[in-house]
Design a protein around this motif. Structure first.
Motif, PDB file in Angstrom:
ATOM      1  N   GLN A 182      -8.513   8.722   7.338  1.00  0.00           N
ATOM      2  CA  GLN A 182      -7.071   8.872   7.410  1.00  0.00           C
ATOM      3  C   GLN A 182      -6.184   7.797   6.320  1.00  0.00           C
ATOM      4  O   GLN A 182      -5.074   7.829   6.525  1.00  0.00           O
ATOM      5  CB  GLN A 182      -6.433   8.423   8.812  1.00  0.00           C
ATOM      6  CG  GLN A 182      -6.916   9.620   9.882  1.00  0.00           C
ATOM      7  CD  GLN A 182      -6.421   9.302  11.130  1.00  0.00           C
ATOM      8  OE1 GLN A 182      -6.297   7.982  11.588  1.00  0.00           O
ATOM      9  NE2 GLN A 182      -6.798  10.209  12.164  1.00  0.00           N
ATOM     10  N   SER A 183      -7.009   6.959   5.557  1.00  0.00           N
ATOM     11  CA  SER A 183      -6.450   6.053   4.695  1.00  0.00           C
ATOM     12  C   SER A 183      -5.753   6.528   3.616  1.00  0.00           C
ATOM     13  O   SER A 183      -6.544   7.672   3.150  1.00  0.00           O
ATOM     14  CB  SER A 183      -7.526   5.294   4.518  1.00  0.00           C
ATOM     15  OG  SER A 183      -7.279   4.303   3.402  1.00  0.00           O
ATOM     16  N   ASP A 184      -4.559   6.419   3.428  1.00  0.00           N
ATOM     17  CA  ASP A 184      -3.983   6.637   2.319  1.00  0.00           C
ATOM     18  C   ASP A 184      -3.380   5.663   1.323  1.00  0.00           C
ATOM     19  O   ASP A 184      -2.474   5.998   0.438  1.00  0.00           O
ATOM     20  CB  ASP A 184      -2.316   7.647   2.731  1.00  0.00           C
ATOM     21  CG  ASP A 184      -1.771   6.614   3.748  1.00  0.00           C
ATOM     22  OD1 ASP A 184      -1.779   5.615   3.857  1.00  0.00           O
ATOM     23  OD2 ASP A 184      -0.792   7.077   4.290  1.00  0.00           O
ATOM     24  N   LYS A 186      -1.505   3.161   1.807  1.00  0.00           N
ATOM     25  CA  LYS A 186      -0.111   2.512   2.000  1.00  0.00           C
ATOM     26  C   LYS A 186      -0.335   1.392   3.181  1.00  0.00           C
ATOM     27  O   LYS A 186      -1.111   1.590   4.066  1.00  0.00           O
ATOM     28  CB  LYS A 186       0.617   3.536   2.322  1.00  0.00           C
ATOM     29  CG  LYS A 186       0.964   4.606   1.206  1.00  0.00           C
ATOM     30  CD  LYS A 186       2.030   5.638   1.504  1.00  0.00           C
ATOM     31  CE  LYS A 186       2.156   6.523   0.510  1.00  0.00           C
ATOM     32  NZ  LYS A 186       3.103   7.716   1.064  1.00  0.00           N
ATOM     33  N   HIS A 188       1.097   0.149   6.639  1.00  0.00           N
ATOM     34  CA  HIS A 188       1.751   1.025   7.930  1.00  0.00           C
ATOM     35  C   HIS A 188       2.089   0.020   8.801  1.00  0.00           C
ATOM     36  O   HIS A 188       1.209  -1.076   9.239  1.00  0.00           O
ATOM     37  CB  HIS A 188       0.688   1.912   8.539  1.00  0.00           C
ATOM     38  CG  HIS A 188       0.429   3.070   7.468  1.00  0.00           C
ATOM     39  ND1 HIS A 188       1.282   4.292   7.621  1.00  0.00           N
ATOM     40  CD2 HIS A 188      -0.776   3.343   6.645  1.00  0.00           C
ATOM     41  CE1 HIS A 188       0.608   4.851   6.627  1.00  0.00           C
ATOM     42  NE2 HIS A 188      -0.529   4.337   6.081  1.00  0.00           N
ATOM     43  N   LYS A 189       3.216   0.140   9.710  1.00  0.00           N
ATOM     44  CA  LYS A 189       3.525  -0.873  10.685  1.00  0.00           C
ATOM     45  C   LYS A 189       2.950  -0.540  11.759  1.00  0.00           C
ATOM     46  O   LYS A 189       2.606   0.628  12.256  1.00  0.00           O
ATOM     47  CB  LYS A 189       5.178  -0.598  11.047  1.00  0.00           C
ATOM     48  CG  LYS A 189       5.952  -1.224   9.603  1.00  0.00           C
ATOM     49  CD  LYS A 189       7.425  -1.037  10.232  1.00  0.00           C
ATOM     50  CE  LYS A 189       8.297  -1.668   9.343  1.00  0.00           C
ATOM     51  NZ  LYS A 189       9.726  -1.747   9.599  1.00  0.00           N
TER      52      LYS A 189
END
Length: 193
Positions: A182-184, A186, A188-189
């Motif tokens: 799932q790593s893109d 970016k 993420h909060k």
């Protein structure tokens, strides 16, 4: 004090010898220590002491200095802050202008986090248990939440001290491991409550 200075009921430890446990727990000596404090500061007060804005600024300044002193002590520390109030906003230059203290309280919380100090706040009402404290409770709760402490209502000093001592015996480490597929790339909060 009302001048924005500290009165050391028991000074902050500076050397390794200062960290040795006392023969009599200080919690048993607290009444005599605070009685001495009350005697030392009884008497006339300057007129500026009536201005909530002035008092709030001095309080935040003194606590910030205290957070700085606490950073010199290694490890997790706990502060139980018993106060009558700290407003969330103070009057500005004109009557309709209010100065929000929330950013200053957030900076203070950050200073305590950097010094590894949890702040347990007690909103002690001069009118006794159950008396309304207004927005002061929100300000104190914010500081406690930011530092990993807890906020207490009036007449809960004993509970605050007991819980602070109990909480100091343990700590948690939280890890987060996202799934690789799932790593893109970016940020993420994440929110942990």
């Amino acid at each position: 004090t009302n001048l924005g200075t500290f009165y050391a009921v028991r000074p902050v430890p500076r050397t390794e010898a200062d960290f040795q446990p006392a023969q009599t727990p200080r919690t048993r000596q607290i009444r005599s220590l605070f009685d001495r404090l009350a005697r030392d500061f009884a008497g006339f007060r300057p007129i500026d002491d009536q201005d909530p804005g002035w008092r709030a600024q001095l309080t935040l300044q003194a606590l910030s200095q205290f957070a700085s002193q606490m950073s010199a002590i290694p490890g997790r520390k706990t502060l139980v802050w018993i106060t009558h109030r700290i407003p969330s906003a103070i009057p500005g230059i004109t009557e309709d202008q209010m100065i929000d203290l929330t950013p200053r309280v957030r900076l203070l919380g950050e200073a305590f986090v950097q010094s590894n100090t949890a702040v347990y706040t007690v909103a002690q009402s001069a009118a006794g248990a159950g008396a309304p404290m207004g927005y002061s409770v929100d300000t104190l709760r914010l500081l406690s939440d930011l530092t990993g402490g807890r906020a207490y209502a009036s007449d809960a000093i004993g509970s605050a001290i007991t819980d602070a001592m109990t909480d100091a015996r343990g700590s948690y480490v939280v890890g987060y491991y996202p799934k690789r597929q799932q790593s893109d790339g970016k940020f993420h909060k994440l929110r942990v409550t």
